[in-house]
Design a protein around this motif. Structure first.
Motif, PDB file in Angstrom:
ATOM      1  N   HIS A  30      -5.857  69.947 -31.803  1.00 35.54           N
ATOM      2  CA  HIS A  30      -7.245  70.333 -31.741  1.00 35.54           C
ATOM      3  C   HIS A  30      -7.732  70.979 -30.357  1.00 35.54           C
ATOM      4  O   HIS A  30      -6.769  70.900 -29.313  1.00 35.54           O
ATOM      5  CB  HIS A  30      -8.352  69.372 -31.903  1.00 35.54           C
ATOM      6  CG  HIS A  30      -8.552  68.134 -31.064  1.00 35.54           C
ATOM      7  ND1 HIS A  30      -8.725  68.348 -29.834  1.00 35.54           N
ATOM      8  CD2 HIS A  30      -8.353  66.591 -31.311  1.00 35.54           C
ATOM      9  CE1 HIS A  30      -8.898  67.007 -29.138  1.00 35.54           C
ATOM     10  NE2 HIS A  30      -8.574  66.225 -30.092  1.00 35.54           N
ATOM     11  N   GLU A  49     -13.452  62.006 -30.660  1.00 36.24           N
ATOM     12  CA  GLU A  49     -12.646  62.917 -31.497  1.00 36.24           C
ATOM     13  C   GLU A  49     -12.938  63.043 -32.815  1.00 36.24           C
ATOM     14  O   GLU A  49     -12.091  63.013 -33.657  1.00 36.24           O
ATOM     15  CB  GLU A  49     -11.162  62.451 -31.361  1.00 36.24           C
ATOM     16  CG  GLU A  49     -10.812  62.834 -30.076  1.00 36.24           C
ATOM     17  CD  GLU A  49      -9.162  62.650 -29.912  1.00 36.24           C
ATOM     18  OE1 GLU A  49      -8.773  61.430 -29.802  1.00 36.24           O
ATOM     19  OE2 GLU A  49      -8.436  63.626 -29.637  1.00 36.24           O
ATOM     20  N   HIS A  50     -14.107  62.547 -33.207  1.00 42.45           N
ATOM     21  CA  HIS A  50     -14.717  62.925 -34.761  1.00 42.45           C
ATOM     22  C   HIS A  50     -16.035  63.739 -34.578  1.00 42.45           C
ATOM     23  O   HIS A  50     -16.756  63.680 -35.751  1.00 42.45           O
ATOM     24  CB  HIS A  50     -14.618  61.847 -35.532  1.00 42.45           C
ATOM     25  CG  HIS A  50     -15.055  60.712 -35.325  1.00 42.45           C
ATOM     26  ND1 HIS A  50     -14.428  59.538 -34.553  1.00 42.45           N
ATOM     27  CD2 HIS A  50     -16.270  60.264 -35.826  1.00 42.45           C
ATOM     28  CE1 HIS A  50     -15.156  58.715 -34.510  1.00 42.45           C
ATOM     29  NE2 HIS A  50     -16.434  58.832 -35.253  1.00 42.45           N
ATOM     30  N   GLY A  51     -16.497  64.337 -33.615  1.00 33.82           N
ATOM     31  CA  GLY A  51     -17.746  65.192 -33.618  1.00 33.82           C
ATOM     32  C   GLY A  51     -18.928  64.565 -33.360  1.00 33.82           C
ATOM     33  O   GLY A  51     -20.201  65.177 -33.652  1.00 33.82           O
ATOM     34  N   CYS A  68     -13.194  69.190 -30.387  1.00 35.74           N
ATOM     35  CA  CYS A  68     -12.333  68.358 -31.248  1.00 35.74           C
ATOM     36  C   CYS A  68     -12.443  68.512 -32.655  1.00 35.74           C
ATOM     37  O   CYS A  68     -11.547  68.028 -33.351  1.00 35.74           O
ATOM     38  CB  CYS A  68     -12.807  66.697 -30.942  1.00 35.74           C
ATOM     39  SG  CYS A  68     -14.385  66.573 -31.906  1.00 35.74           S
ATOM     40  N   LEU A  69     -13.324  69.508 -33.086  1.00 38.47           N
ATOM     41  CA  LEU A  69     -13.391  69.879 -34.431  1.00 38.47           C
ATOM     42  C   LEU A  69     -13.087  71.254 -34.650  1.00 38.47           C
ATOM     43  O   LEU A  69     -13.343  71.867 -35.904  1.00 38.47           O
ATOM     44  CB  LEU A  69     -15.014  69.514 -35.001  1.00 38.47           C
ATOM     45  CG  LEU A  69     -15.368  68.094 -35.023  1.00 38.47           C
ATOM     46  CD1 LEU A  69     -16.663  67.974 -35.809  1.00 38.47           C
ATOM     47  CD2 LEU A  69     -14.362  67.224 -35.606  1.00 38.47           C
ATOM     48  N   MET A  70     -12.611  71.875 -33.630  1.00 38.91           N
ATOM     49  CA  MET A  70     -11.581  73.154 -33.887  1.00 38.91           C
ATOM     50  C   MET A  70     -10.445  72.882 -33.889  1.00 38.91           C
ATOM     51  O   MET A  70     -10.098  71.911 -32.703  1.00 38.91           O
ATOM     52  CB  MET A  70     -12.227  74.267 -32.916  1.00 38.91           C
ATOM     53  CG  MET A  70     -13.372  75.183 -33.638  1.00 38.91           C
ATOM     54  SD  MET A  70     -13.921  76.357 -32.469  1.00 38.91           S
ATOM     55  CE  MET A  70     -12.658  77.660 -32.761  1.00 38.91           C
ATOM     56  N   LEU A  71      -9.477  73.455 -34.427  1.00 41.47           N
ATOM     57  CA  LEU A  71      -8.092  73.502 -34.041  1.00 41.47           C
ATOM     58  C   LEU A  71      -7.696  74.562 -32.833  1.00 41.47           C
ATOM     59  O   LEU A  71      -8.483  75.613 -32.942  1.00 41.47           O
ATOM     60  CB  LEU A  71      -7.226  74.013 -35.300  1.00 41.47           C
ATOM     61  CG  LEU A  71      -7.438  72.962 -36.589  1.00 41.47           C
ATOM     62  CD1 LEU A  71      -6.658  73.516 -37.658  1.00 41.47           C
ATOM     63  CD2 LEU A  71      -7.198  71.738 -36.129  1.00 41.47           C
ATOM     64  N   GLN A  74      -7.317  77.956 -33.908  1.00 40.41           N
ATOM     65  CA  GLN A  74      -8.577  78.815 -34.358  1.00 40.41           C
ATOM     66  C   GLN A  74      -9.147  79.569 -33.097  1.00 40.41           C
ATOM     67  O   GLN A  74     -10.163  80.480 -33.356  1.00 40.41           O
ATOM     68  CB  GLN A  74      -9.539  77.801 -35.080  1.00 40.41           C
ATOM     69  CG  GLN A  74      -9.025  77.260 -36.286  1.00 40.41           C
ATOM     70  CD  GLN A  74     -10.176  76.628 -37.069  1.00 40.41           C
ATOM     71  OE1 GLN A  74     -10.482  75.510 -36.512  1.00 40.41           O
ATOM     72  NE2 GLN A  74     -10.579  77.050 -38.108  1.00 40.41           N
TER      73      GLN A  74
ATOM     74  N   GLY B  34     -15.008  73.191 -40.994  1.00 35.95           N
ATOM     75  CA  GLY B  34     -13.980  72.157 -40.446  1.00 35.95           C
ATOM     76  C   GLY B  34     -14.795  70.926 -40.046  1.00 35.95           C
ATOM     77  O   GLY B  34     -14.186  70.046 -39.229  1.00 35.95           O
ATOM     78  N   GLN B  35     -16.120  70.961 -39.970  1.00 38.88           N
ATOM     79  CA  GLN B  35     -16.910  69.882 -39.151  1.00 38.88           C
ATOM     80  C   GLN B  35     -16.885  68.551 -40.062  1.00 38.88           C
ATOM     81  O   GLN B  35     -17.263  67.404 -39.528  1.00 38.88           O
ATOM     82  CB  GLN B  35     -18.401  70.398 -39.079  1.00 38.88           C
ATOM     83  CG  GLN B  35     -18.474  71.719 -38.231  1.00 38.88           C
ATOM     84  CD  GLN B  35     -17.876  71.564 -36.924  1.00 38.88           C
ATOM     85  OE1 GLN B  35     -18.375  70.950 -36.079  1.00 38.88           O
ATOM     86  NE2 GLN B  35     -16.780  72.221 -36.685  1.00 38.88           N
ATOM     87  N   VAL B  38     -12.026  68.412 -40.256  1.00 37.74           N
ATOM     88  CA  VAL B  38     -11.172  67.958 -38.860  1.00 37.74           C
ATOM     89  C   VAL B  38     -11.469  66.713 -38.507  1.00 37.74           C
ATOM     90  O   VAL B  38     -10.549  66.121 -38.041  1.00 37.74           O
ATOM     91  CB  VAL B  38     -11.382  69.247 -37.858  1.00 37.74           C
ATOM     92  CG1 VAL B  38     -10.599  68.862 -36.461  1.00 37.74           C
ATOM     93  CG2 VAL B  38     -11.009  70.443 -38.214  1.00 37.74           C
ATOM     94  N   THR B  39     -12.643  66.307 -38.737  1.00 39.40           N
ATOM     95  CA  THR B  39     -12.906  64.962 -38.572  1.00 39.40           C
ATOM     96  C   THR B  39     -11.978  64.001 -39.380  1.00 39.40           C
ATOM     97  O   THR B  39     -11.457  63.038 -38.964  1.00 39.40           O
ATOM     98  CB  THR B  39     -14.396  64.667 -38.916  1.00 39.40           C
ATOM     99  OG1 THR B  39     -15.548  65.198 -38.201  1.00 39.40           O
ATOM    100  CG2 THR B  39     -14.631  63.133 -38.961  1.00 39.40           C
ATOM    101  N   ASN B  42      -8.460  63.888 -38.223  1.00 42.11           N
ATOM    102  CA  ASN B  42      -8.389  63.434 -36.980  1.00 42.11           C
ATOM    103  C   ASN B  42      -8.292  61.794 -37.153  1.00 42.11           C
ATOM    104  O   ASN B  42      -7.730  61.104 -36.153  1.00 42.11           O
ATOM    105  CB  ASN B  42      -9.512  63.793 -35.875  1.00 42.11           C
ATOM    106  CG  ASN B  42      -9.322  64.938 -35.344  1.00 42.11           C
ATOM    107  OD1 ASN B  42      -8.311  65.640 -35.148  1.00 42.11           O
ATOM    108  ND2 ASN B  42     -10.215  65.486 -34.389  1.00 42.11           N
ATOM    109  N   MET B  43      -9.120  61.509 -38.047  1.00 43.69           N
ATOM    110  CA  MET B  43      -9.230  59.985 -38.308  1.00 43.69           C
ATOM    111  C   MET B  43      -7.975  59.534 -39.531  1.00 43.69           C
ATOM    112  O   MET B  43      -8.028  58.659 -40.065  1.00 43.69           O
ATOM    113  CB  MET B  43     -10.510  59.570 -38.909  1.00 43.69           C
ATOM    114  CG  MET B  43     -11.633  59.891 -37.883  1.00 43.69           C
ATOM    115  SD  MET B  43     -13.157  59.451 -38.613  1.00 43.69           S
ATOM    116  CE  MET B  43     -13.318  57.856 -38.571  1.00 43.69           C
TER     117      MET B  43
END
Lengths: 175, 290
Positions: A30, A49-51, A68-71, A74, B34-35, B38-39, B42-43
């Protein structure tokens, strides 16, 4: 490998705190990890790390986003600013001073995200900055020390000073 | 945690994206804002082989109006949906919903199409689509389908999308004369998922409300149109409408919020929203909660 074709890692080129940079990034990494580990920008704090916590908030193309929510892949072509870029440029000197004066941090872990979120709010000409609106704006940034009052105070004071100041202190500081 | 290993591609056209999705089948997952995705990565709740990033496809973003329909591209960010002049003028319901969606940094990145395709039952856009009678436009390999919101949301994170299809746009009919709308959401903290929410549209005249569409969210495995409650309100019977919700909603029961509590809150929200729509006092809300 061009980004159009599937690969487990890609080359990226983007503007980071005003400088053109390049990197070769695993797809799974990320953006927060890319900024911390490849560029040493450890002001990008990783909390959850999950927004949820907001500590990793940065500006991408001028807007606050969760790193943490963009790669990392990107970031290609984007303009990325971290708290290091914002502070070293002097653009948010007044906001930093207000945080200092009002004791708007204790452990400091949330502070980079708070500053970035406040930067976006204060840059938005349309945003009214009542305490209620400041609270709504920082609702996505967790602070476990301050109870938020001092942070709201600092942002409100900065908004007021920028509105009432003889000159736009933000612009002045940037020059 | 850190995401598992996966491949990534960022096609520059919709056709290229659809070709990749077709080629890689169920191993490939489209990446919108990705909101949520991507979470999940990551989990380690999701482990796709390939992410097909839709962020470099210009034709998927933007808001336009044509012949009584406002078309919102699937990759339009939440914030850009709710702040677009066209949306504020034509679809004030969506503008009112915007501040309730997570937090500014999430709204800057998340997209309306991603939210609709994910179909989280406690989120705002699917309910708004249902309330506003929207049409979900989807594309698969070589085919376009147009699916009414009423037939799109099928269950928990489940939609009428077929494998290989993606949402490309959402089309909202422009409300006609006398149109009114209402929106209210209750959550424990600002930005949390809804305990109970209601997005509503209808028509108001001297004799009362008609053409009511009440789309509740957070109270079932999908957004729910409460038809019996709407009919009761059109007949002027708010109490009957509130009673009808017992049969129409299926609220989740968890230790923090019992199903009975959610049902009660749904009735409270219905009373407030219906009252405002009836009295013509709907306005864009900037406050949250209460």
């Amino acid at each position: 490998m061009a980004p159009e074709s599937p690969d487990r890692a890609h080359a990226v080129a983007f503007t980071l705190n005003g400088e053109a940079v390049r990197a070769h990034v695993p797809a799974r990494m990320h953006l927060g990890d890319l900024l911390r580990e490849s560029f040493g920008l450890t002001g990008v704090h990783l909390g959850c790390e999950h927004g949820v916590c907001g500590a990793c908030t940065i500006l991408v193309d001028g807007r606050a986003v969760r790193a943490c929510l963009m790669l990392g892949v990107q970031a290609d072509g984007a303009t990325v600013e971290t708290v290091e870029g914002l502070t070293e440029s002097g653009r948010i000197r007044d906001l930093q001073d207000a945080f200092h004066t009002r004791n708007a941090l204790q452990c400091g872990y949330c502070t980079p995200g708070m500053l970035v979120t406040a930067t976006e709010l204060l840059n938005d000409a349309d945003a009214a900055t009542s305490r209620e609106e400041i609270r709504a704006a920082i609702a996505g940034n967790y602070c476990r020390c301050t109870g938020y009052h001092a942070i709201v105070d600092a942002i409100a004071a900065t908004a007021e000073a920028r509105r009432d100041g003889p000159k736009n202190s933000r612009r002045e500081a940037a020059e | 945690m850190k995401a598992p290993d996966f491949a990534y591609a960022r096609p520059a056209s919709l056709d290229a994206a659809l070709a990749l999705l077709a080629e890689h089948g169920e191993d490939a997952v489209p990446l919108a804002g990705g909101q949520s995705l991507v979470t999940a990565l990551n989990m380690r709740l999701s482990a796709p082989g390939l992410l097909v990033d839709l962020n470099a496809i210009p034709e998927l973003a933007g808001v336009s109006e044509d012949e009584g329909v406002v078309r919102i591209g699937a990759m339009t960010r939440h914030r850009d949906v709710g702040t677009a002049a066209l949306v504020r003028e034509r679809l004030p319901l969506l503008a009112a919903a915007l501040p309730h969606i997570a937090h500014p940094a999430i709204r800057n990145r998340g997209t309306i199409g991603g939210s609709v395709a994910l179909a989280d039952p406690a989120t705002e856009w699917p309910a708004c689509c249902l309330a506003a009678g929207a049409t979900i436009v989807v594309r698969g390999p070589g085919t376009e389908r147009r699916i009414a919101a009423d037939a799109f949301f099928l269950g928990l994170y489940t939609t009428a999308l077929e494998p290989g299809e993606i949402v490309t746009a959402i089309e909202f009919p422009v409300p006609g004369d006398g149109a009114v709308w209402g929106f209210e959401e209750l959550s424990r903290r600002h930005g949390d998922y809804a305990l109970v929410g209601l997005a509503a549209t209808g028509r108001r005249s001297a004799v009362g409300l008609s053409d009511l569409r009440l789309a509740f969210f957070g109270v079932a495995d999908r957004p729910v149109l409460a038809r019996a409650a709407a009919a009761a309100i059109e007949a002027g019977d708010l109490t009957g409408a509130q009673a009808a919700l017992a049969d129409e909603l299926d609220p989740p029961d968890d230790p923090a919020t019992r199903a009975a509590t959610r049902l009660h809150l749904a009735r409270v929200v219905l009373g407030r929203v219906a009252g405002r729509m009836r009295d013509g006092t709907v306005k864009e809300e900037t406050s949250h909660g209460a």
